[in-house]
Every structure is written in C-alpha cells, then in structure tokens.
Write a protein that holds these residues in place. Sequence first.
Motif, PDB file in Angstrom:
ATOM      1  N   PRO A 140      -8.253   3.054  10.988  1.00  0.00           N
ATOM      2  CA  PRO A 140      -8.854   4.008  11.935  1.00  0.00           C
ATOM      3  C   PRO A 140      -9.158   3.338  13.276  1.00  0.00           C
ATOM      4  N   GLY A 141      -8.897   4.082  14.332  1.00  0.00           N
ATOM      5  CA  GLY A 141      -9.179   3.576  15.670  1.00  0.00           C
ATOM      6  C   GLY A 141      -8.130   2.645  16.219  1.00  0.00           C
ATOM      7  N   GLN A 142      -7.079   2.350  15.439  1.00  0.00           N
ATOM      8  CA  GLN A 142      -6.014   1.467  15.904  1.00  0.00           C
ATOM      9  C   GLN A 142      -4.720   2.254  16.049  1.00  0.00           C
ATOM     10  N   THR A 143      -3.911   1.845  16.986  1.00  0.00           N
ATOM     11  CA  THR A 143      -2.612   2.476  17.205  1.00  0.00           C
ATOM     12  C   THR A 143      -1.529   1.615  16.577  1.00  0.00           C
ATOM     13  N   LEU A 144      -0.755   2.208  15.700  1.00  0.00           N
ATOM     14  CA  LEU A 144       0.343   1.493  15.056  1.00  0.00           C
ATOM     15  C   LEU A 144       1.632   1.785  15.804  1.00  0.00           C
ATOM     16  N   ALA A 145       2.431   0.767  16.002  1.00  0.00           N
ATOM     17  CA  ALA A 145       3.699   0.930  16.718  1.00  0.00           C
ATOM     18  C   ALA A 145       4.823   0.269  15.925  1.00  0.00           C
ATOM     19  N   VAL A 146       5.976   0.903  15.944  1.00  0.00           N
ATOM     20  CA  VAL A 146       7.171   0.342  15.308  1.00  0.00           C
ATOM     21  C   VAL A 146       7.961  -0.391  16.383  1.00  0.00           C
ATOM     22  N   VAL A 147       8.124  -1.699  16.217  1.00  0.00           N
ATOM     23  CA  VAL A 147       8.728  -2.528  17.269  1.00  0.00           C
ATOM     24  C   VAL A 147       9.761  -3.474  16.681  1.00  0.00           C
ATOM     25  N   GLN A 148      10.617  -4.007  17.568  1.00  0.00           N
ATOM     26  CA  GLN A 148      11.556  -5.063  17.204  1.00  0.00           C
ATOM     27  C   GLN A 148      11.088  -6.377  17.825  1.00  0.00           C
ATOM     28  N   ILE A 168       5.967  -3.262  11.975  1.00  0.00           N
ATOM     29  CA  ILE A 168       4.886  -2.337  12.280  1.00  0.00           C
ATOM     30  C   ILE A 168       3.764  -3.153  12.910  1.00  0.00           C
ATOM     31  N   GLN A 169       3.529  -2.911  14.186  1.00  0.00           N
ATOM     32  CA  GLN A 169       2.520  -3.653  14.949  1.00  0.00           C
ATOM     33  C   GLN A 169       1.160  -2.999  14.749  1.00  0.00           C
ATOM     34  N   ILE A 170       0.205  -3.823  14.269  1.00  0.00           N
ATOM     35  CA  ILE A 170      -1.163  -3.353  14.060  1.00  0.00           C
ATOM     36  C   ILE A 170      -2.076  -4.343  14.764  1.00  0.00           C
ATOM     37  N   GLY A 171      -2.548  -3.984  15.924  1.00  0.00           N
ATOM     38  CA  GLY A 171      -3.353  -4.926  16.696  1.00  0.00           C
ATOM     39  C   GLY A 171      -2.531  -6.145  17.053  1.00  0.00           C
ATOM     40  N   ASN A 185       8.820   1.012  -3.285  1.00  0.00           N
ATOM     41  CA  ASN A 185       9.828   1.439  -4.254  1.00  0.00           C
ATOM     42  C   ASN A 185      10.001   0.446  -5.394  1.00  0.00           C
ATOM     43  N   GLY A 186       9.006  -0.411  -5.592  1.00  0.00           N
ATOM     44  CA  GLY A 186       9.108  -1.438  -6.620  1.00  0.00           C
ATOM     45  C   GLY A 186       9.227  -0.884  -8.031  1.00  0.00           C
ATOM     46  N   TYR A 187       8.685   0.306  -8.278  1.00  0.00           N
ATOM     47  CA  TYR A 187       8.782   0.931  -9.597  1.00  0.00           C
ATOM     48  C   TYR A 187       9.863   2.014  -9.634  1.00  0.00           C
ATOM     49  N   GLY A 188      10.707   2.037  -8.622  1.00  0.00           N
ATOM     50  CA  GLY A 188      11.773   3.020  -8.539  1.00  0.00           C
ATOM     51  C   GLY A 188      11.581   3.936  -7.344  1.00  0.00           C
ATOM     52  N   VAL A 189      12.683   4.484  -6.859  1.00  0.00           N
ATOM     53  CA  VAL A 189      12.638   5.358  -5.690  1.00  0.00           C
ATOM     54  C   VAL A 189      11.883   6.641  -6.033  1.00  0.00           C
ATOM     55  N   GLY A 190      10.824   6.899  -5.286  1.00  0.00           N
ATOM     56  CA  GLY A 190      10.044   8.109  -5.507  1.00  0.00           C
ATOM     57  C   GLY A 190       8.919   7.966  -6.511  1.00  0.00           C
ATOM     58  N   ALA A 191       8.770   6.780  -7.117  1.00  0.00           N
ATOM     59  CA  ALA A 191       7.687   6.593  -8.094  1.00  0.00           C
ATOM     60  C   ALA A 191       6.333   6.804  -7.408  1.00  0.00           C
ATOM     61  N   PRO A 192       5.384   7.436  -8.082  1.00  0.00           N
ATOM     62  CA  PRO A 192       4.108   7.777  -7.440  1.00  0.00           C
ATOM     63  C   PRO A 192       3.250   6.551  -7.163  1.00  0.00           C
ATOM     64  N   GLY A 193       2.433   6.641  -6.139  1.00  0.00           N
ATOM     65  CA  GLY A 193       1.535   5.557  -5.788  1.00  0.00           C
ATOM     66  C   GLY A 193       0.837   5.844  -4.474  1.00  0.00           C
ATOM     67  N   ASN A 194       0.107   4.865  -3.971  1.00  0.00           N
ATOM     68  CA  ASN A 194      -0.610   5.037  -2.716  1.00  0.00           C
ATOM     69  C   ASN A 194      -0.848   3.670  -2.078  1.00  0.00           C
ATOM     70  N   TRP A 195      -1.017   3.692  -0.771  1.00  0.00           N
ATOM     71  CA  TRP A 195      -1.315   2.476  -0.040  1.00  0.00           C
ATOM     72  C   TRP A 195      -2.803   2.189  -0.107  1.00  0.00           C
ATOM     73  N   ALA A 196      -3.144   0.911  -0.274  1.00  0.00           N
ATOM     74  CA  ALA A 196      -4.550   0.501  -0.314  1.00  0.00           C
ATOM     75  C   ALA A 196      -4.716  -0.758   0.527  1.00  0.00           C
ATOM     76  N   LEU A 197      -5.786  -0.788   1.295  1.00  0.00           N
ATOM     77  CA  LEU A 197      -6.090  -1.952   2.128  1.00  0.00           C
ATOM     78  C   LEU A 197      -7.291  -2.668   1.523  1.00  0.00           C
ATOM     79  N   THR A 198      -7.057  -3.883   1.028  1.00  0.00           N
ATOM     80  CA  THR A 198      -8.105  -4.661   0.385  1.00  0.00           C
ATOM     81  C   THR A 198      -8.273  -5.988   1.126  1.00  0.00           C
ATOM     82  N   SER A 199      -9.156  -6.822   0.604  1.00  0.00           N
ATOM     83  CA  SER A 199      -9.362  -8.135   1.221  1.00  0.00           C
ATOM     84  C   SER A 199      -8.104  -8.986   1.154  1.00  0.00           C
TER      85      SER A 199
END
Length: 287
Positions: A140-148, A168-171, A185-199
Amino acid sequence: MSQPQPVQPNQPQYPISTLDLFPVYATRAAYQQATAQQAPPFDATQPLKGWADPAPTGQPYLVFDSTAAATGYVIQMTLTPAQATQLNLAGAYNYPAYVSPPTDAQEVGPYGPIGAVSPDQVCLQADAQTVANEIAPLYPGQTLAVVQENSGIFHYVYGLDPRRQWYIQIGNSAILAQGLIESQNGYGVGAPGNWALTSAGLNWVYDVPVTAAPANAITVPVPIRPLLPNEEIVNLPGSLFTPTGTWVVERTDLSQPAQPETDAQQFADVKAMLTAIQATLNGLAAK
C-alpha cells in the motif's frame, strides 16, 4: 437446450433417467473416459452437478420432484447460462505442469556471446503486469512498475521471441517477474493460491483444494423432457429391500405388469416360510 429429445421406449415402464436431456456423469473418471478431458476443478461451495447443457438458452428446465404430486412430479428449475454449462464433480483436478519454453535470446558479455538465455528469465510484458497487479495490494502507498534492466556489460540480445527479462520495481528493489510466475505455477498452471508478504519476503502460498463433497451437499437435478400424453410418473410399492419404492415412468396406453407384493404381503410370505422351516426342524428333532 438444443439437445435432441429422448425417444420414448416401447415398454410399459422405464426409469425416469430415460427422459434425461443430457448425459449424466457420476464421477470425474466417468466424464474423462467419455470426453477425453478433465472435468473443471471441483468447487465445494457449489452444489454437485453431473451434467452440462452445451447451449443454454436461459429457459427453465423441467426436473423430477418426488414431492410435487400436484404437478405430476415435475417442476421447473431455473439456472443461469453459466450454471447450466458448468459441471461440478467431486475429486482432484490435475493441474498441468508449468513449462517455460526455450527462447532464442542470447546473453552477451564484454567479449562477445556467452550463450542462450535461460527460459526461466523471460516472460511477456502482459504476464509481468498481471503479477504486478496481483501483488500491488501487498504494498500500500507504493507504485509498482514493470521495467527492463538490460544496459550492463552483461546483457541480453533478443530475437523473434517476444518475451523479455522484465522486473517488477517496488521502491528501490526489483523482483524478476518470471521468477514470480514460476512460483505461482509451482503446483501446476491455475492451481489455487495467494500472494503473501512475510518477513521472509514475497511468497506464493498454495491453497490445498477441497476435493470431497460435504456430507450435506446438494445435487442439481437432471433436466428431463416433457412427459408425453401417454406418460405419467408413478411410485411402485416398496419391498423389504427398497422400502421407499421405485419411481418410474409408466405408459398409460400399454398393459402394466402385475404390481409387486406390498410390505405386509412380503412379511406374511416370509413369516409363512419361517413357520414351515420351524415345523420341519421340530419334526426332525422329534425323530
């Protein structure tokens, strides 16, 4: 509902399933054997459904209902086109393995070509942007950019392959987009899951799918064709082994077979048989 109407059997009685408008599959294995493809992933939050209308019109379906005596045991059922076309069979879905195909990109260093670029480094810009959009709420509050980043002494020279090494540039940090795609896609293409940000950083958390239907799962009834003027749905009397009886379609223009004995008659037959056996045993014991 462009399915051809089931043909009326030339029999006095036949199962209600004879009226089914669509093939019915009891298991995922049965569906795959019949169609050579997997059923969609099972959704435990939705009713079980073993049939699919390939061309729904939005019109109500007719279905059998054993409580609807006033309407001849047939009622209307309304589904959205999306619901009508979707199967929902319990069991595991085999998510296909993710493979990043080879690329014609080459890595170049200060002394010339080094070799082929690993396909684990490149992806389409649109795919990188999709991942960036998915993880953006975690920052939140950060702008993500796709860059080369391809201007160093060691860099890539691209060919016909449209994939590039996107980050993906984050700060002040940058994450390789293809690395995130492969994690997702580690468990297969389309396998369910979610992104989590931890320590430990950004991780894809796999959601183990529910593959078994709950004990109280509802099953969507199968649509049937309208009853013909010479047809009616009836319940044949039960027996000691089928106490609730059997529901069938009966032809009113054909002679019907003799009705099976009632429970009371069957019980009387069994009682008489046991009495006869006991008398025989008593006679043998008296000798």
